[in-house]
Design a protein around this motif. Structure first.
Motif, PDB file in Angstrom:
ATOM      1  N   GLU A  13       0.813  -1.220   0.000  1.00 22.82           N
ATOM      2  CA  GLU A  13       0.000   0.000   0.000  1.00 22.82           C
ATOM      3  C   GLU A  13       0.845   1.269   0.000  1.00 22.82           C
ATOM      4  OE1 GLU A  13      -3.963   1.705   2.331  1.00 22.82           O
ATOM      5  OE2 GLU A  13      -2.978  -0.132   3.000  1.00 22.82           O
TER       6      GLU A  13
ATOM      7  N   ALA B 222       2.444   1.807  -3.489  1.00 24.19           N
ATOM      8  CA  ALA B 222       1.426   2.219  -4.463  1.00 24.19           C
ATOM      9  C   ALA B 222       1.012   3.671  -4.258  1.00 24.19           C
ATOM     10  CB  ALA B 222       0.207   1.306  -4.352  1.00 24.19           C
TER      11      ALA B 222
ATOM     12  N   ASN C 113      -4.097   9.846  -6.030  1.00 23.92           N
ATOM     13  CA  ASN C 113      -3.862   9.262  -7.365  1.00 23.92           C
ATOM     14  C   ASN C 113      -3.626  10.316  -8.444  1.00 23.92           C
ATOM     15  OD1 ASN C 113      -3.995   6.637  -6.519  1.00 23.92           O
ATOM     16  ND2 ASN C 113      -6.126   6.321  -7.106  1.00 23.92           N
TER      17      ASN C 113
ATOM     18  N   LYS D 294      -1.144   9.271 -11.233  1.00 22.93           N
ATOM     19  CA  LYS D 294      -1.446   8.057 -11.992  1.00 22.93           C
ATOM     20  C   LYS D 294      -1.734   8.339 -13.464  1.00 22.93           C
ATOM     21  CE  LYS D 294      -4.144   3.765 -11.651  1.00 22.93           C
ATOM     22  NZ  LYS D 294      -4.921   3.735 -12.889  1.00 22.93           N
TER      23      LYS D 294
ATOM     24  N   VAL E  21      -3.558  -2.426 -10.505  1.00 21.86           N
ATOM     25  CA  VAL E  21      -2.726  -2.752  -9.337  1.00 21.86           C
ATOM     26  C   VAL E  21      -3.509  -3.587  -8.337  1.00 21.86           C
ATOM     27  CG1 VAL E  21      -3.340  -0.617  -8.145  1.00 21.86           C
ATOM     28  CG2 VAL E  21      -1.209  -1.788  -7.559  1.00 21.86           C
TER      29      VAL E  21
ATOM     30  N   ILE F 124      -3.007  -4.816  -4.189  1.00 18.61           N
ATOM     31  CA  ILE F 124      -2.243  -4.432  -3.003  1.00 18.61           C
ATOM     32  C   ILE F 124      -1.738  -5.679  -2.272  1.00 18.61           C
ATOM     33  CG2 ILE F 124      -2.301  -3.218  -0.792  1.00 18.61           C
ATOM     34  CD1 ILE F 124      -2.421  -1.410  -3.256  1.00 18.61           C
TER      35      ILE F 124
ATOM     36  N   TYR G 294       7.351  -4.888  -4.679  1.00 19.91           N
ATOM     37  CA  TYR G 294       6.443  -4.845  -5.832  1.00 19.91           C
ATOM     38  C   TYR G 294       6.809  -5.974  -6.781  1.00 19.91           C
ATOM     39  CZ  TYR G 294      10.254  -2.935  -8.663  1.00 19.91           C
ATOM     40  OH  TYR G 294      11.435  -2.771  -9.333  1.00 19.91           O
TER      41      TYR G 294
END
Length: 495
Positions: free
Chosen positions: A438, A441, A449, A452, A465, A467, A475
């Protein structure tokens, strides 16, 4: 009173030595870490190193052992005859077979240390084959008794034998001495006979180092208490007690409860692996073990003191010095040790720290050499290393930080992921599926976001994605493809 608690009922053997109610020594031997010190092997020389006056010997373990020239019987024989010192390759050759004994276990990347001067011990006499030497315990009550036994040993010793008269021999007769001497000579002859019929490398004799360690602890004082939870060991120890007319009280603990827990020392034993050791006044020590040396850092912590600053620092350092001496023995830390005491301005305070360490380390059965303070205020000392420390035996490097004690931050991992994604921006696929924790990300996509869409435009791909759970930052780029097929993959991952 000295008290020993031996937990021997499981595959991992351990015992604790208590002095004044506190654990002063903890010996732990997992089944795959049994000490080889004292074991005798038929070895084979794999490499001679003239530049180091040593050789590598294959004695049956993964790493070859290290054997110095001075530890060779052939060199000692030449030395006795008055020959000039020659290179190691004059006394040993590659491919040669010889008896060797382990004097120090392998630690880290270093192989075991070996000797060709085979030592066989009894309660009263230590027999060494291959060297001309006589030694008498310094713990004898009188110099006259020491000289008497030195003369007796000289009378019965052969030229290629070394003899050490132990403290327990002082009140015994010459007949007992001769009986043990002949027994040790017979044992060595038997080893030679075995070696003649075996291929190298082979184990010729294995000592029960754990039982010997307990008996050594018991031999150091006339009386004490021993609690043991294994009946076979209990019987062996009772035999020793009767044979030596010892005043030690030996108790067999048959209960189902772990003997360490039953006698209230399990939590104390666990503290021996902690990195931080708190002192009574609120200050603390930090132990950092590396392969080359160990660093101990002294910190004032919560201790502020009521007197002037210099006196406060001195009191902290004095308490730390006592605890460090205790911890080195408890944790079996050997090699070079550097102590970063809190800086003190007065020279007499440094002298007092030196004297305190000198007094406290006298209780250590391992040889401790105090070097003193460097110009930078770091205190140096060495402690003889014969086996791995407790942490080396009982811990392994963290699979996440690989032993560094630190892991990559979420920011570092997120930007690494971003760089890796950018390497694939020329691929024609419509979307990419990634897994990340988390925190990673959140940093990758920005607050709310916001980053993004910017990243997706640069990649010319939509980012899907899932989590990952857990506290470590990580990742994985799962795959590239169409948005629909990757959504199906993501659903499978989530179920």
């Amino acid at each position: 009173m000295k008290k020993l608690i031996a937990n021997l009922s499981t595959r991992e053997k351990r015992y604790a030595c208590l002095e004044n109610g506190r654990i002063s020594k903890l010996e732990v031997v997992p089944p795959n870490h049994a000490s080889s010190v004292g074991n005798i092997y038929l070895g084979k020389v794999t490499k001679v190193l003239p530049g180091m006056e040593a050789a590598f010997v294959d004695y049956g373990e993964k790493k070859s052992g290290f054997l110095y020239r001075d530890e060779l019987p052939s060199y000692q024989e030449a030395k006795r005859s008055g020959a000039r010192k020659s290179s190691v390759n004059q006394y040993i050759r590659e491919g040669e077979k010889l008896l060797v004994q382990v004097t120090r276990d392998e630690t880290g990347t270093k192989g075991a240390k070996l000797t060709g001067l085979i030592e066989l011990s009894s309660n009263h006499v230590v027999y060494i084959h291959g060297i001309d030497y006589i030694g008498v315990s310094k713990k004898f009550k009188s110099h006259q008794s020491q000289n008497q036994w030195r003369n007796i040993a000289h009378t019965h010793k052969k030229e290629d034998e070394g003899l050490i008269i132990r403290t327990a021999m002082e009140e015994k007769s010459e007949a007992i001495f001769l009986k043990q001497l002949h027994a040790q000579r017979g044992k060595f002859a038997q080893l030679l006979k075995m070696a003649a019929s075996l291929k190298a490398p082979s184990l010729l004799w294995q000592r029960d180092s754990f039982l010997e360690s307990i008996l050594t602890e018991m031999s150091e004082v006339p009386d004490g208490e021993l609690h043991v939870d294994d009946f076979t060991y209990f019987q062996e120890l009772k035999k020793w007690q009767e044979a030596h007319e010892s005043d030690w009280a030996i108790f067999y603990e048959a209960g189902p409860v772990n003997i360490f827990s039953h006698l209230g020392i399990e939590s104390d034993a666990e503290q021996a692996l902690k990195k931080i050791v708190w002192l009574k006044n609120g200050s603390y020590l930090i132990f950092e073990e590396t392969e080359a040396f160990t660093v101990v850092d002294v910190n004032t912590g919560k201790f502020t003191g009521k007197a002037q600053k210099e006196q406060t620092l001195f009191e902290t350092n004095m308490q730390a010095a006592k605890e460090i001496a205790h911890q080195l023995r408890l944790r079996n830390i050997g090699g070079i040790i550097l102590i970063d005491f809190i800086n003190m301005e007065q020279v007499q305070h440094r002298h007092a720290i030196f004297d305190t360490l000198k007094t406290e380390t006298k209780q250590d059965e391992m040889r401790v050499q105090l070097i003193g303070f460097t110009e930078l205020g770091i205190f140096q000392l060495t402690r003889k290393r014969t086996s791995a420390s407790l942490s080396e035996k009982l811990t392994t490097a963290c699979p996440t930080c690989h032993g560094t004690g630190k892991v990559d931050s979420a920011e570092t991992v997120a930007f690494r992921l971003e760089r890796e994604l950018m390497e694939h921006r020329k691929l024609e696929e419509e979307a990419v599926l990634i897994e990340a924790d988390e925190a990673v990300a959140a940093i990758l996509f920005g607050e709310n976001n916001s980053y993004k869409p910017v990243l997706e435009e640069m990649l010319r791909k939509e980012i899907l994605v899932t989590i990952l759970k857990g506290n470590d930052h990580r990742y994985e780029i799962k795959r590239f493809g169409t948005k629909n097929e990757l959504m199906k993959v993501r659903e499978n991952l989530l179920t």
